[in-house]
Design an enzyme around this catalytic site. Sequence first.
Site, mmCIF file in Angstrom:
data_model
loop_
_atom_site.group_PDB
_atom_site.id
_atom_site.type_symbol
_atom_site.label_atom_id
_atom_site.label_comp_id
_atom_site.label_asym_id
_atom_site.label_seq_id
_atom_site.Cartn_x
_atom_site.Cartn_y
_atom_site.Cartn_z
ATOM 1 C CD GLN A 28 -3.666 -4.651 6.265
ATOM 2 O OE1 GLN A 28 -3.768 -3.568 5.686
ATOM 3 N NE2 GLN A 28 -4.052 -5.781 5.699
ATOM 4 C CG ASP A 76 -9.813 -0.407 4.768
ATOM 5 O OD1 ASP A 76 -9.567 -0.664 3.578
ATOM 6 O OD2 ASP A 76 -9.200 -0.905 5.725
ATOM 7 C CE LYS A 108 -3.818 -2.510 2.140
ATOM 8 N NZ LYS A 108 -4.778 -2.717 3.209
HETATM 9 N N1 LIG Z 1 -7.956 -2.875 6.718
HETATM 10 C C1 LIG Z 1 -8.019 -3.883 5.847
HETATM 11 N N2 LIG Z 1 -7.465 -5.049 6.152
HETATM 12 C C2 LIG Z 1 -7.540 -6.060 5.258
HETATM 13 C C3 LIG Z 1 -8.177 -5.881 4.013
HETATM 14 C C4 LIG Z 1 -8.752 -4.634 3.722
HETATM 15 O O1 LIG Z 1 -9.339 -4.412 2.648
HETATM 16 N N3 LIG Z 1 -8.631 -3.651 4.665
HETATM 17 N N4 LIG Z 1 -8.186 -6.898 3.074
HETATM 18 C C5 LIG Z 1 -7.412 -8.092 3.291
HETATM 19 C C6 LIG Z 1 -6.094 -8.205 2.583
HETATM 20 N N5 LIG Z 1 -5.594 -7.120 1.746
HETATM 21 C C7 LIG Z 1 -5.692 -5.839 2.151
HETATM 22 O O2 LIG Z 1 -5.018 -5.383 3.009
HETATM 23 C C8 LIG Z 1 -4.726 -7.431 0.638
HETATM 24 C C9 LIG Z 1 -4.586 -8.701 0.127
HETATM 25 C C10 LIG Z 1 -3.686 -8.957 -0.905
HETATM 26 C C11 LIG Z 1 -2.927 -7.947 -1.447
HETATM 27 C C12 LIG Z 1 -1.908 -8.171 -2.506
HETATM 28 O O3 LIG Z 1 -1.332 -7.230 -2.966
HETATM 29 N N6 LIG Z 1 -1.637 -9.395 -2.912
HETATM 30 C C13 LIG Z 1 -0.573 -9.700 -3.840
HETATM 31 C C14 LIG Z 1 0.293 -10.804 -3.257
HETATM 32 C C15 LIG Z 1 1.046 -10.401 -2.061
HETATM 33 C C16 LIG Z 1 1.670 -11.633 -1.404
HETATM 34 O O4 LIG Z 1 0.963 -12.296 -0.644
HETATM 35 O O5 LIG Z 1 2.813 -11.904 -1.695
HETATM 36 C C17 LIG Z 1 -1.133 -10.259 -5.128
HETATM 37 O O6 LIG Z 1 -2.211 -10.838 -5.131
HETATM 38 O O7 LIG Z 1 -0.450 -10.149 -6.161
HETATM 39 C C18 LIG Z 1 -3.086 -6.666 -0.949
HETATM 40 C C19 LIG Z 1 -3.970 -6.411 0.076
HETATM 41 C C20 LIG Z 1 -7.096 -8.381 4.750
HETATM 42 N N7 LIG Z 1 -6.984 -7.232 5.539
#
Ligand SMILES: Nc1nc2c(c(=O)[nH]1)N[C@@H](CN(C=O)c1ccc(C(=O)N[C@@H](CCC(=O)O)C(=O)O)cc1)CN2
Length: 289
Positions: free
Chosen positions: A98, A121, A54
């Site tokens: 988070q 969020d 982020k």
């Molecule tokens: N406050 C919040 N917490 C969480 C949220 C949210 O929307 N707000 N959602 C989820 C997870 N999430 C956000 O934070 C999230 C999940 C995945 C990714 C991401 O970039 N994934 C990458 C891989 C990264 C890796 O694991 O190596 C990808 O898919 O390419 C970003 C954000 C839980 N918490």
Amino acid sequence: MTTLVKLDGARAAADIKAELAVRVASLRSRGVTPGLGTILVGDHPGSHVYVAGKHRDCAEVGIESLRIELPADATQADIEAAVLTLNADPACTGFIVQLPLPPHLDTHAVLELIDPAKDADGLHPTSLGRLVLGTPGPLPCTPRGIIELLRLSDVRITGATFCVIGCGITVGRPLGLMLTRSSEHATVTMCHERTEDIAAHARAADVVVAAAGSAHLVRPDWIKPGATVLSVGITRTIEGVLGDVHPDVAEVAGRLAPTIGGVGPMTRAMLLTNVVESAEREAARLDVT
Ligand SMILES: Nc1nc2c(c(=O)[nH]1)N[C@@H](CN(C=O)c1ccc(C(=O)N[C@@H](CCC(=O)O)C(=O)O)cc1)CN2
């Protein structure tokens, strides 16, 4: 065998960020600098990766970012003080806590303390209430990212049948609400750990969204041939990252958002979008006053 189309969230997110960078430059030229704050508590390995992403995204599009990190044994008072700090900081135009928080902390009390005007969020009760009522407010990032990815990939939403697996506050529950709005008008079955025969519900669906956080839960025989499948839930194990969708589902599905490079990058792109939209509302307010 059906030809599989990958729902490429990484590519779609790159396009969205390029467009946001232009909007941020315009805001800055009007004297409004968007700033995203993050509060991260503890050592959850996934959370550290996501929060780092982020902040990288913010730098890429020109959004300032502020970071508060607290240890795993932080008290409720510590995290509430961090929320009040960002509520009061004019450099922070929006922020997130988070999730998940360590289990000894009261997540709902923390979310409720966020100034709704700074809820980046869409998880504050005011924002979720607006979602239920259909009045504008920031939308939760993962469900918004899922719908945007489906739209950009020309997947039919209106009139389609969805099976959403998992009813958590960040994905499943708000996604169900969003998919049934008049702008989407999908028919949604919400499944959870007490649902009898989830496989049968999934097999009947045009689109299956797996957001249960249960590794390889969704098997190939759960999927109608040619259906669209999104692998949202992630489990980190010593063997690596495992999604909610078993890899063999690729042999049956028509379209698949993979565990990595699918919905995750879209979640981050929608967070930036929420921050920019809120700053644009502020700029419009300043233009008027
Ligand atoms: N406050 C919040 N917490 C969480 C949220 C949210 O929307 N707000 N959602 C989820 C997870 N999430 C956000 O934070 C999230 C999940 C995945 C990714 C991401 O970039 N994934 C990458 C891989 C990264 C890796 O694991 O190596 C990808 O898919 O390419 C970003 C954000 C839980 N918490």
